[in-house]
Design an enzyme around this catalytic site. Structure first.
Site, PDB file in Angstrom:
ATOM      1  N   SER A   1      41.811  38.293  32.062  1.00 56.13           N
ATOM      2  CA  SER A   1      40.864  39.408  32.122  1.00 56.13           C
ATOM      3  C   SER A   1      41.446  40.646  32.801  1.00 56.13           C
ATOM      4  O   SER A   1      40.898  41.731  32.653  1.00 56.13           O
ATOM      5  CB  SER A   1      39.585  38.982  32.845  1.00 56.13           C
ATOM      6  OG  SER A   1      39.824  38.779  34.225  1.00 56.13           O
TER       7      SER A   1
ATOM      8  N   SER B   1      43.089  33.606  34.403  1.00 59.70           N
ATOM      9  CA  SER B   1      42.731  34.053  33.056  1.00 59.70           C
ATOM     10  C   SER B   1      43.413  35.377  32.760  1.00 59.70           C
ATOM     11  O   SER B   1      44.138  35.931  33.592  1.00 59.70           O
ATOM     12  CB  SER B   1      41.211  34.216  32.932  1.00 59.70           C
ATOM     13  OG  SER B   1      40.774  35.345  33.678  1.00 59.70           O
TER      14      SER B   1
END
Length: 311
Positions: free
Chosen positions: A91, A89
């Protein structure tokens, strides 16, 4: 999934090793005895075909002997030295991107057994600024990767997109690890650019954050509100303040408005730590547009410029 794979490797290693050992101690001597009797009754040296007929080595033993050294080496390397992970991801943008493949130093925070994960040997503890892989405290089947910003005993405040740290200090200390004791230290940031990254149609601001002894870049979305109503509420503190318990750490993603981290679910216990991310060894670009005939999981290129040590 990584935990199940570790258990499978251990089972394969132990199983193939036991088969090899039992054969070596029990059955191989019996085969050698049969061969010695046959050789004594023959005037010529027995060839391989005759040996295979008189004392055949079972296929399971042959396979165990061939895979055990390789499986054992992989298990030792992956369990105690380095383990590969894929970043799933955004993040940790801009430090780590979706499609980065990294190596995690497994011995950085203690040598642990690969099944029960009990600590066997103490080797060190996280330092502020480390990028750590850990078992998600709310579901230990999942591996998370975040940056350690709070150490045991620290007071952390994250307010108006600004990080403050009041460090734990012993009596008589005026400073610890570059932070002033007895006060909330504002962690300085400098703007790098405003047009490199986007979240949908919104431009993200890239800043350099100056943690003590570690400088790294973060992303901020100035157009969205802080979701303080979703913050983890620690008893006895304000909603955007936390006191890190002993034996735990406070972790945050570098993509501050797009990260589920300690602000939302609390602290990372020491026993959940897996290791420290140290190196990007491969990085794929996934730039398949809506009109592409390729599935989204098929890489469209290799980002060679990203290979190297992680800051």
């Amino acid at each position: 999934m990584a935990g199940y794979f570790s258990i499978l490797l251990v089972l394969l290693t132990v199983g193939s090793g036991l088969i090899w050992l039992i054969d070596h101690l029990v059955y191989a001597p019996k085969r050698q005895a049969r061969l010695a009797i046959a050789q004594g009754a023959s005037d010529t040296q027995l060839d391989d075909d005759v040996i295979a007929e008189i004392a055949p080595e079972p296929a399971i033993v042959e396979n165990a002997k061939s895979i055990f050294p390789m499986i054992a080496a992989i298990t030792i390397f992956r369990s105690f030295i380095f383990e590969p992970f894929q970043i799933p991801s955004g993040s940790m943008m801009p430090t780590l991107l979706d499609g980065d493949f990294i190596l995690v130093e497994k011995y950085a925070y203690g040598i642990k057994d690969p099944v029960w994960r009990s600590k066997l040997i103490e080797t060190g503890t996280p330092e502020r600024g480390d990028i750590a892989v850990f078992k998600f405290p709310l579901d230990e089947r999942i591996d998370f990767i975040k940056r350690i910003v709070g150490l045991p005993g620290d007071h952390i405040v994250y307010r108006n997109r600004q990080l403050y740290i009041k460090p734990k200090c012993d009596e008589g200390q005026s400073e610890v690890n570059g932070l002033t004791c007895g006060e909330y230290n504002k962690i300085d940031v400098d703007i790098v650019n405003r047009d490199e990254f986007k979240q949908g149609p919104m431009q993200l601001v890239r800043l350099t954050e100056h943690l003590p002894n570690v400088e790294h870049d973060i992303l901020i979305n100035p157009e969205v509100l802080e979701l303080t109503d979703r913050y983890y509420q620690q008893p006895g503190t304000r909603r955007d303040e936390w006191v890190v318990p002993e034996g735990s750490y406070f972790a945050m993603g570098d993509n501050r408005n797009n990260s589920q981290d300690s602000r939302m679910w609390g602290f990372v216990p020491d026993e959940n730590l897996v290791g420290r991310a140290v190196f990007i060894w491969l990085s794929f670009d996934f730039d398949n547009g809506p009109d592409s005939i390729l599935p989204g999981w098929v890489p469209t290129g290799v980002r060679f410029e990203r290979l190297g040590s992680i800051q």
